[in-house]
Design a protein around this motif. Sequence first.
Motif, PDB file in Angstrom:
ATOM      1  N   LYS A 199       0.825  -1.213   0.000  1.00 46.00           N
ATOM      2  CA  LYS A 199       0.000   0.000   0.000  1.00 46.00           C
ATOM      3  C   LYS A 199       0.859   1.263   0.000  1.00 46.00           C
ATOM      4  O   LYS A 199       0.477   2.286  -0.578  1.00 46.00           O
ATOM      5  N   ILE A 200       2.019   1.195   0.645  1.00 44.06           N
ATOM      6  CA  ILE A 200       2.935   2.334   0.614  1.00 44.06           C
ATOM      7  C   ILE A 200       3.453   2.550  -0.800  1.00 44.06           C
ATOM      8  O   ILE A 200       3.516   3.681  -1.295  1.00 44.06           O
ATOM      9  N   PHE A 201       3.807   1.463  -1.493  1.00 44.89           N
ATOM     10  CA  PHE A 201       4.274   1.579  -2.879  1.00 44.89           C
ATOM     11  C   PHE A 201       3.181   2.139  -3.785  1.00 44.89           C
ATOM     12  O   PHE A 201       3.468   2.881  -4.730  1.00 44.89           O
ATOM     13  N   LEU A 202       1.945   1.796  -3.507  1.00 39.74           N
ATOM     14  CA  LEU A 202       0.844   2.239  -4.359  1.00 39.74           C
ATOM     15  C   LEU A 202       0.423   3.679  -4.084  1.00 39.74           C
ATOM     16  O   LEU A 202      -0.106   4.352  -4.969  1.00 39.74           O
ATOM     17  N   ASN A 203       0.640   4.169  -2.871  1.00 40.35           N
ATOM     18  CA  ASN A 203       0.101   5.470  -2.469  1.00 40.35           C
ATOM     19  C   ASN A 203       1.114   6.608  -2.427  1.00 40.35           C
ATOM     20  O   ASN A 203       0.721   7.764  -2.311  1.00 40.35           O
ATOM     21  N   TYR A 204       2.411   6.284  -2.502  1.00 41.12           N
ATOM     22  CA  TYR A 204       3.416   7.336  -2.412  1.00 41.12           C
ATOM     23  C   TYR A 204       4.342   7.280  -3.624  1.00 41.12           C
ATOM     24  O   TYR A 204       4.474   6.245  -4.275  1.00 41.12           O
ATOM     25  N   LYS A 205       4.999   8.403  -3.908  1.00 44.87           N
ATOM     26  CA  LYS A 205       5.822   8.515  -5.101  1.00 44.87           C
ATOM     27  C   LYS A 205       7.295   8.659  -4.749  1.00 44.87           C
ATOM     28  O   LYS A 205       7.676   8.761  -3.593  1.00 44.87           O
ATOM     29  N   LYS A 252      -3.921   7.213   7.139  1.00 47.61           N
ATOM     30  CA  LYS A 252      -5.251   6.635   7.350  1.00 47.61           C
ATOM     31  C   LYS A 252      -5.691   5.859   6.109  1.00 47.61           C
ATOM     32  O   LYS A 252      -6.238   4.754   6.211  1.00 47.61           O
ATOM     33  N   LYS A 253      -5.435   6.417   4.917  1.00 49.28           N
ATOM     34  CA  LYS A 253      -5.798   5.752   3.667  1.00 49.28           C
ATOM     35  C   LYS A 253      -5.037   4.429   3.522  1.00 49.28           C
ATOM     36  O   LYS A 253      -5.618   3.401   3.144  1.00 49.28           O
ATOM     37  N   VAL A 254      -3.738   4.460   3.816  1.00 49.87           N
ATOM     38  CA  VAL A 254      -2.933   3.239   3.771  1.00 49.87           C
ATOM     39  C   VAL A 254      -3.494   2.199   4.728  1.00 49.87           C
ATOM     40  O   VAL A 254      -3.620   1.013   4.400  1.00 49.87           O
ATOM     41  N   GLY A 255      -3.850   2.635   5.938  1.00 41.66           N
ATOM     42  CA  GLY A 255      -4.378   1.723   6.942  1.00 41.66           C
ATOM     43  C   GLY A 255      -5.687   1.084   6.525  1.00 41.66           C
ATOM     44  O   GLY A 255      -5.896  -0.121   6.722  1.00 41.66           O
ATOM     45  N   ILE A 256      -6.575   1.877   5.933  1.00 45.48           N
ATOM     46  CA  ILE A 256      -7.874   1.349   5.490  1.00 45.48           C
ATOM     47  C   ILE A 256      -7.677   0.296   4.392  1.00 45.48           C
ATOM     48  O   ILE A 256      -8.253  -0.800   4.441  1.00 45.48           O
ATOM     49  N   GLU A 257      -6.839   0.618   3.391  1.00 48.54           N
ATOM     50  CA  GLU A 257      -6.601  -0.318   2.287  1.00 48.54           C
ATOM     51  C   GLU A 257      -5.909  -1.585   2.770  1.00 48.54           C
ATOM     52  O   GLU A 257      -6.248  -2.696   2.331  1.00 48.54           O
ATOM     53  N   ALA A 258      -4.937  -1.426   3.666  1.00 43.78           N
ATOM     54  CA  ALA A 258      -4.218  -2.585   4.187  1.00 43.78           C
ATOM     55  C   ALA A 258      -5.135  -3.474   5.021  1.00 43.78           C
ATOM     56  O   ALA A 258      -5.104  -4.704   4.909  1.00 43.78           O
ATOM     57  N   ARG A 259      -5.957  -2.855   5.847  1.00 47.69           N
ATOM     58  CA  ARG A 259      -6.859  -3.641   6.695  1.00 47.69           C
ATOM     59  C   ARG A 259      -7.843  -4.439   5.851  1.00 47.69           C
ATOM     60  O   ARG A 259      -8.137  -5.604   6.157  1.00 47.69           O
ATOM     61  N   GLU A 260      -8.349  -3.846   4.775  1.00 46.27           N
ATOM     62  CA  GLU A 260      -9.273  -4.570   3.893  1.00 46.27           C
ATOM     63  C   GLU A 260      -8.605  -5.807   3.294  1.00 46.27           C
ATOM     64  O   GLU A 260      -9.211  -6.885   3.238  1.00 46.27           O
ATOM     65  N   ASP A 261      -7.365  -5.663   2.854  1.00 45.51           N
ATOM     66  CA  ASP A 261      -6.638  -6.809   2.284  1.00 45.51           C
ATOM     67  C   ASP A 261      -6.325  -7.857   3.347  1.00 45.51           C
ATOM     68  O   ASP A 261      -6.379  -9.063   3.079  1.00 45.51           O
ATOM     69  N   MET A 262      -5.988  -7.407   4.551  1.00 47.14           N
ATOM     70  CA  MET A 262      -5.705  -8.349   5.638  1.00 47.14           C
ATOM     71  C   MET A 262      -6.947  -9.162   5.994  1.00 47.14           C
ATOM     72  O   MET A 262      -6.850 -10.372   6.257  1.00 47.14           O
ATOM     73  N   GLU A 263      -8.098  -8.519   6.002  1.00 47.68           N
ATOM     74  CA  GLU A 263      -9.330  -9.243   6.336  1.00 47.68           C
ATOM     75  C   GLU A 263      -9.649 -10.295   5.280  1.00 47.68           C
ATOM     76  O   GLU A 263     -10.126 -11.397   5.612  1.00 47.68           O
ATOM     77  N   LYS A 264      -9.351  -9.991   4.008  1.00 49.18           N
ATOM     78  CA  LYS A 264      -9.535 -10.990   2.953  1.00 49.18           C
ATOM     79  C   LYS A 264      -8.525 -12.128   3.107  1.00 49.18           C
ATOM     80  O   LYS A 264      -8.852 -13.298   2.932  1.00 49.18           O
ATOM     81  N   PHE A 265      -7.293 -11.767   3.427  1.00 52.72           N
ATOM     82  CA  PHE A 265      -6.210 -12.750   3.524  1.00 52.72           C
ATOM     83  C   PHE A 265      -6.417 -13.694   4.699  1.00 52.72           C
ATOM     84  O   PHE A 265      -6.249 -14.918   4.575  1.00 52.72           O
ATOM     85  N   PHE A 266      -6.768 -13.140   5.870  1.00 55.02           N
ATOM     86  CA  PHE A 266      -6.904 -13.951   7.081  1.00 55.02           C
ATOM     87  C   PHE A 266      -8.332 -14.443   7.314  1.00 55.02           C
ATOM     88  O   PHE A 266      -8.550 -15.317   8.159  1.00 55.02           O
ATOM     89  N   GLY A 267      -9.307 -13.899   6.568  1.00 54.31           N
ATOM     90  CA  GLY A 267     -10.692 -14.330   6.724  1.00 54.31           C
ATOM     91  C   GLY A 267     -11.284 -13.979   8.076  1.00 54.31           C
ATOM     92  O   GLY A 267     -12.116 -14.722   8.608  1.00 54.31           O
ATOM     93  N   LYS A 268     -10.881 -12.842   8.622  1.00 55.82           N
ATOM     94  CA  LYS A 268     -11.351 -12.444   9.950  1.00 55.82           C
ATOM     95  C   LYS A 268     -11.246 -10.926  10.086  1.00 55.82           C
ATOM     96  O   LYS A 268     -10.436 -10.289   9.407  1.00 55.82           O
TER      97      LYS A 268
END
Length: 297
Positions: A199-205, A252-268
């Motif tokens: 998410k850091i690679f995707l959101n920062y330049k 905050k944006k990084v955290g939201i995107e990362a948390r969404e992916d983590m929930e998909k990855f861990f199923g919780k």
Amino acid sequence: MSKINHKAGFVNIIGKPNVGKSTLMNALIGQKLSIITSKAQTTRHRIMGLLNGDDFQVVFSDTPGILKPQYELHKSMMGFVQTALEDADILLYVTDPFETLEDAENIIEKINRSEVPTFVVINKTDLKKDEKVAEQLEYLQENLKADKFFTVSALNGNNVELLFDAIMELLPEHPAYFPKDEMSDKPERFFVEEIVREKIFLNYKKEVPYSSEVVCTAFEEDEEIIRIYIEIYVERKSQRAIIIGHNGASIKKVGIEAREDMEKFFGKQVYLESYVRVEPDWRKKQNKLNKFGYNNQ
């Protein structure tokens, strides 16, 4: 497990940065384990992904893109590549039609010396004219000692199944190296760190993503939720300000995107808390690299 009628082996993926090695491994496994972005050098570690069946286990290994080291970090990354060249049962050399033939010379020399069964995989063939792909294929067939050559699109899945079938044909008879219910040799914390780093690679330049490192300091799981605490390290105070953003909007944006992916990855459900810290010149300091896990080859 009996050794009879069971195949297992290490299939190690090497190549220059940004040719689609991570995309290919994820396509072969059917599970996203490696970072995928349009930026080069996103893979810093050697990441093993396991594909299990009743009578086989393929240990795929994604490696950092081969480059000329500029930092201690790069030297560590190239150490992972060298290890992959030495312990492979099958080597997948991934290139693409955008890579110049001169770029391939150094890798070709390494592969020709390795004496490991090698498959050449020209990726991203959906993005370039057939003549260019044919030209590159001819050059590699003339100069590289490889067992088979494939043209694929890992992103679209074109010819990935043919590649997998060839891997299975050459895979040696051996009992499983890892428990069959595992999907990687890496712990949960590693994938937390990789998801945030993506998410850091995707959101920062510019230099900010390359100057950043992520450390999961706590991973606490119960029946309903996983509570995760991370620290993001950068090299300068100005980079810390960029990571955080105005009123904390960027982090905050990084955290939201990362948390969404983590929930998909861990199923919780996941609770994620982040801190940003400054560690000057960490990419150049071996003791810091050891702390961040770059000494494990």
